[in-house]
Design an enzyme around this catalytic site. Structure first.
Site, PDB file in Angstrom:
ATOM      1  N   LYS A   1      49.613  35.269  38.872  1.00 23.07           N
ATOM      2  CA  LYS A   1      48.032  35.718  39.624  1.00 23.07           C
ATOM      3  C   LYS A   1      47.479  34.228  40.163  1.00 23.07           C
ATOM      4  O   LYS A   1      47.428  33.384  39.081  1.00 23.07           O
ATOM      5  CB  LYS A   1      47.482  36.421  38.398  1.00 23.07           C
TER       6      LYS A   1
ATOM      7  N   GLU B   1      47.530  46.256  36.125  1.00 23.10           N
ATOM      8  CA  GLU B   1      47.495  44.686  35.495  1.00 23.10           C
ATOM      9  C   GLU B   1      47.393  44.793  34.130  1.00 23.10           C
ATOM     10  O   GLU B   1      46.912  45.659  33.492  1.00 23.10           O
ATOM     11  CB  GLU B   1      46.161  44.066  35.912  1.00 23.10           C
TER      12      GLU B   1
ATOM     13  N   CYS C   1      44.838  41.868  41.148  1.00 22.16           N
ATOM     14  CA  CYS C   1      43.366  42.333  40.897  1.00 22.16           C
ATOM     15  C   CYS C   1      42.603  41.261  41.813  1.00 22.16           C
ATOM     16  O   CYS C   1      42.358  41.481  42.899  1.00 22.16           O
ATOM     17  CB  CYS C   1      43.029  42.096  39.442  1.00 22.16           C
TER      18      CYS C   1
END
Length: 260
Positions: A110, A44, A144
């Site tokens: 995300k 990331e 994540c």
């Protein structure tokens, strides 16, 4: 051959808020992959580390890093994927980019911004789950904090490979280990997680634990926990078919509708 997918996991330290230096470091790691691979996975925010200062590192979709990725993907004849800070429409995104050798690009913003670090205050959350196809494989890219939310990852699309890229800190690494294995098992899919190592500019420590699991939750890689390293895993479509047909667990999954 479409039945097999060779995937490289690059577990690495990152230079804080320094895209040029990170491109240089990662170029050497990618160039060193000598065996033929189909997919290369970076962590990331691989150009900056997990920064809440997007103004200092943000790029556009036609910026230097995207041009760099396109050339590398072409040179290595492999998809290269990871997330970086993208500026678009006067907003900032923690965006996963999946760049194919042809130059085709799939993006995923995300969905779950990390409120504990204030990510939701500076980055705009994505709203769309993304599945992309490459060499006959259906691949789901996530980032994540998304790992903590199994409904978002639920395999309603019969995808073959779930990939998480992360800056997941050492202090909570037990959750990373447990949840990645759980995502593989519950979705009957290969599941890969690529995390960074080292210290960031906020003195947060990262211990890697990058990993690949098969559809039964068996570990496939031999990466050491806290070192700069690259691992290559070989995924086989026949393994997915064999166990899904034998066990039929996905046939009993619950139906649901997500609302933003």
């Amino acid at each position: 051959m479409p039945n097999v997918l060779n995937v490289a996991l690059i577990q690495t330290s990152l230079a804080w808020e320094n895209p040029e230096e990170n491109r240089r470091l990662l170029y050497h790691k990618i160039d060193a992959i000598s065996t033929g691979v189909d997919l290369i996975v970076l962590p990331e925010m691989f150009t900056s580390g997990f920064t809440m200062n997007p103004e200092s590192v943000a790029e556009t979709m036609d910026g230097k890093t995207m041009a760099w990725l396109k050339q590398l993907a072409k040179d290595k004849d492999a998809v290269i994927m990871g997330s970086l800070v993208i500026s678009e429409n006067n907003k900032f995104y923690n965006r996963m980019v999946c760049v194919e050798p042809s130059g085709a690009i799939t993006t995923y913003d995300k969905r779950h911004t990390f409120t504990l670090a204030g990510e939701h205050k500076v980055y705009t959350a994505g709203t769309e789950k993304v599945i992309f196809n490459y060499k006959g494989w259906k691949i789901c890219p996530l980032v994540c904090y998304d790992l903590r939310f199994p409904v978002w990852a639920r395999n309603a699309e019969d995808y073959d490979l779930l990939i998480y890229v992360a800056n997941w800190p050492k202090v909570r690494i037990a959750a990373w280990d447990a949840l990645l294995q759980a995502r593989a098992i519950e979705n009957m899919t290969y599941c890969i997680g690529v995390n960074r190592v080292g210290l960031d500019g906020n003195n947060h420590e990262y211990s890697g634990h990058s990993v690949a699991y098969d559809v039964l939750g068996n570990r496939m890689d031999n990466l050491s926990e806290d070192q700069d390293a690259t691992a290559i895993v070989v995924l086989e479509k026949d393994v997915i078919t064999k166990y899904r047909e034998k066990l039929n667990f996905l046939n009993d999954r619950d139906g649901f509708n997500l609302k933003a």
